[in-house]
Design a protein around this motif. Structure first.
Motif, PDB file in Angstrom:
ATOM      1  N   UNK A  56      -8.689  -9.354  18.245  1.00 16.93           N
ATOM      2  CA  UNK A  56      -8.247  -9.081  16.874  1.00 16.93           C
ATOM      3  C   UNK A  56      -7.136 -10.056  16.509  1.00 16.93           C
ATOM      4  N   UNK A  57      -7.107 -10.445  15.248  1.00 18.09           N
ATOM      5  CA  UNK A  57      -6.018 -11.302  14.766  1.00 18.09           C
ATOM      6  C   UNK A  57      -5.202 -10.598  13.680  1.00 18.09           C
ATOM      7  N   UNK A  58      -5.642  -9.424  13.241  1.00 16.85           N
ATOM      8  CA  UNK A  58      -4.921  -8.636  12.254  1.00 16.85           C
ATOM      9  C   UNK A  58      -4.650  -7.257  12.839  1.00 16.85           C
ATOM     10  N   UNK A  59      -3.705  -6.544  12.232  1.00 17.04           N
ATOM     11  CA  UNK A  59      -3.495  -5.153  12.617  1.00 17.04           C
ATOM     12  C   UNK A  59      -2.980  -4.357  11.411  1.00 17.04           C
ATOM     13  N   UNK A  60      -3.560  -3.169  11.230  1.00 20.36           N
ATOM     14  CA  UNK A  60      -3.078  -2.240  10.202  1.00 20.36           C
ATOM     15  C   UNK A  60      -1.932  -1.435  10.827  1.00 20.36           C
ATOM     16  N   UNK A  61      -0.827  -1.324  10.115  1.00 23.64           N
ATOM     17  CA  UNK A  61       0.322  -0.568  10.630  1.00 23.64           C
ATOM     18  C   UNK A  61       0.742   0.496   9.629  1.00 23.64           C
TER      19      UNK A  61
ATOM     20  N   UNK B 245      11.585   2.804  -0.595  1.00 25.21           N
ATOM     21  CA  UNK B 245      12.314   3.179   0.630  1.00 25.21           C
ATOM     22  C   UNK B 245      11.441   2.934   1.858  1.00 25.21           C
ATOM     23  N   UNK B 246      10.149   3.198   1.740  1.00 25.62           N
ATOM     24  CA  UNK B 246       9.249   2.932   2.873  1.00 25.62           C
ATOM     25  C   UNK B 246       9.232   1.444   3.209  1.00 25.62           C
ATOM     26  N   UNK B 247       9.119   0.611   2.183  1.00 25.61           N
ATOM     27  CA  UNK B 247       9.070  -0.842   2.440  1.00 25.61           C
ATOM     28  C   UNK B 247      10.380  -1.285   3.100  1.00 25.61           C
ATOM     29  N   UNK B 248      11.506  -0.800   2.552  1.00 22.92           N
ATOM     30  CA  UNK B 248      12.804  -1.154   3.144  1.00 22.92           C
ATOM     31  C   UNK B 248      12.862  -0.739   4.601  1.00 22.92           C
TER      32      UNK B 248
ATOM     33  N   UNK C 219      -0.853  -5.670   8.290  1.00 21.80           N
ATOM     34  CA  UNK C 219      -1.038  -5.023   6.993  1.00 21.80           C
ATOM     35  C   UNK C 219      -0.220  -3.735   7.064  1.00 21.80           C
ATOM     36  N   UNK C 220       0.928  -3.727   6.434  1.00 21.18           N
ATOM     37  CA  UNK C 220       1.815  -2.557   6.474  1.00 21.18           C
ATOM     38  C   UNK C 220       1.463  -1.637   5.306  1.00 21.18           C
ATOM     39  N   UNK C 221       1.129  -0.376   5.628  1.00 24.38           N
ATOM     40  CA  UNK C 221       0.706   0.574   4.593  1.00 24.38           C
ATOM     41  C   UNK C 221       1.863   1.446   4.131  1.00 24.38           C
ATOM     42  N   UNK C 222       1.956   1.588   2.827  1.00 20.72           N
ATOM     43  CA  UNK C 222       2.951   2.472   2.222  1.00 20.72           C
ATOM     44  C   UNK C 222       2.262   3.243   1.098  1.00 20.72           C
ATOM     45  N   UNK C 223       2.859   4.367   0.717  1.00 25.76           N
ATOM     46  CA  UNK C 223       2.262   5.132  -0.381  1.00 25.76           C
ATOM     47  C   UNK C 223       2.898   6.500  -0.496  1.00 25.76           C
TER      48      UNK C 223
ATOM     49  N   UNK D  86       1.149  -6.260   2.506  1.00 22.08           N
ATOM     50  CA  UNK D  86       1.490  -4.854   2.265  1.00 22.08           C
ATOM     51  C   UNK D  86       0.339  -4.200   1.512  1.00 22.08           C
ATOM     52  N   UNK D  87      -0.054  -3.011   1.981  1.00 26.95           N
ATOM     53  CA  UNK D  87      -1.092  -2.242   1.279  1.00 26.95           C
ATOM     54  C   UNK D  87      -0.436  -1.030   0.635  1.00 26.95           C
ATOM     55  N   UNK D  88      -0.543  -0.963  -0.682  1.00 25.30           N
ATOM     56  CA  UNK D  88      -0.062   0.225  -1.397  1.00 25.30           C
ATOM     57  C   UNK D  88      -1.215   1.218  -1.471  1.00 25.30           C
ATOM     58  N   UNK D  89      -1.050   2.324  -0.769  1.00 25.95           N
ATOM     59  CA  UNK D  89      -2.105   3.337  -0.713  1.00 25.95           C
ATOM     60  C   UNK D  89      -1.516   4.702  -1.057  1.00 25.95           C
ATOM     61  N   UNK D  90      -1.608   5.115  -2.324  1.00 28.13           N
ATOM     62  CA  UNK D  90      -1.125   6.452  -2.653  1.00 28.13           C
ATOM     63  C   UNK D  90      -1.880   7.482  -1.817  1.00 28.13           C
TER      64      UNK D  90
END
Ligand code: PEP
Length: 271
Positions: free
Chosen positions: A86-91, A143-146, A122-126, A164-168
């Motif tokens: 793998x060269x990517x990772x979802x976090x 606040x999550x991104x920070x 790929x950092x997920x926030x929502x 960054x993935x914005x996922x409500x």
């Protein structure tokens, strides 16, 4: 120019026996110029997917990684184990925040590990539905991104290709989506936090994806927004026809961006 990225999160679906065939079908159905395609199968299917998409220009990602490089962590997967797979990772996907208790502090440590290991994160926030209803969605996501980026410098985030993935949370797997305008407003809020970390460079460079019940029928509402750079797709990513439609729409955006970029470049000297 930011890339247009369509990332498939297969969650806990497929086995090593059937993942390769599905990945090959998706790769064949999504041959479009200018779109970065990523498939994130379960760990055990990484090798089958990697083989199936070899030479197709499709990249492969994991859905999680441990923050330590090795140790007494029963059942976990460390970054060095992903080398060559793998060269990517979802976090920090919301399902891991919900089911595995991952906090922003944990995601921060995983992000550091991913960057140190050459895995593109790929950092997920929502926000939760009650946050949106109470009018605090942007504050919660900011606040999550920070928290996820705390202590990290712009240079390593840029070099590591942060996405960054914005996922409500209320839109994931529910058939409900945010509006394109709400997703774009959240992308602007996320970019404002990125600007705190690394001035305009980071804010302009980091792709922000939308995720939450994305399908071929609704992806255009998000991709028409200049600050949305693609999608993280769950359920629909298991269907080659859906992926074909999603990536075809993403290619329209990628082509339009390339045209604008070319037109804004200074001419190469006197005519
Ligand atoms: C996801 O898994 O990140 C996701 C957005 O799922 P779905 O597209 O099924 O809502």
């Amino acid at each position: 120019m930011r890339p247009v990225v369509i990332a498939a999160n297969w969650k806990m679906h497929t086995t090593p026996a059937d993942a390769g065939e599905l990945a090959a079908s998706i790769a064949a159905a999504t041959r479009q110029p200018g779109v970065v395609r990523v498939i994130c199968p379960p760990f055990l299917s990484l090798e089958a997917v990697r083989r199936a998409v070899a030479g197709e220009g499709v990249e492969v990602g994991a859905q999680n990684v441990h923050h330590e490089a090795s140790g007494a962590y029963t059942g976990e997967i460390a970054a060095p184990m992903l080398a060559g797979l793998a060269t990517w990772v979802i976090l920090g996907h919301s399902e891991r925040r919900r089911d595995a208790g991952e906090t922003d502090a944990v995601v921060n440590r995983k992000l550091q590990r991913a960057l140190a290991s050459g895995l593109r994160p790929i950092v997920c926030v929502g926000e939760q539905l009650e946050d949106r209803d109470a009018g605090r969605a942007e504050a919660v996501v900011s606040a999550q991104v920070r928290g996820c980026l705390a202590g990290l410098d712009a240079e390593s985030l840029l070099a590591g290709g942060l996405v960054i993935a914005y996922e409500p949370v209320w839109a994931i797997g529910t058939g409900r989506t945010a509006s394109g305008a709400d997703a774009a407003a959240m992308s602007a809020a996320i970019r404002a936090v990125l600007a705190e970390v690394g001035a305009g460079t980071l804010a302009d460079a980091v792709p922000v994806l939308y995720g939450g019940s994305v399908t071929a029928a609704n992806v255009g509402e998000f991709l028409v927004e200049p600050s949305i750079d693609g999608a993280l797709v769950g359920g629909a990513s298991l269907k080659p026809d859906e992926m074909a439609g999603i990536v075809a729409r993403a290619a329209v955006t990628a082509t339009a961006r390339a045209v604008v970029e070319a037109a804004s470049r200074p001419a190469d000297g006197p005519a």
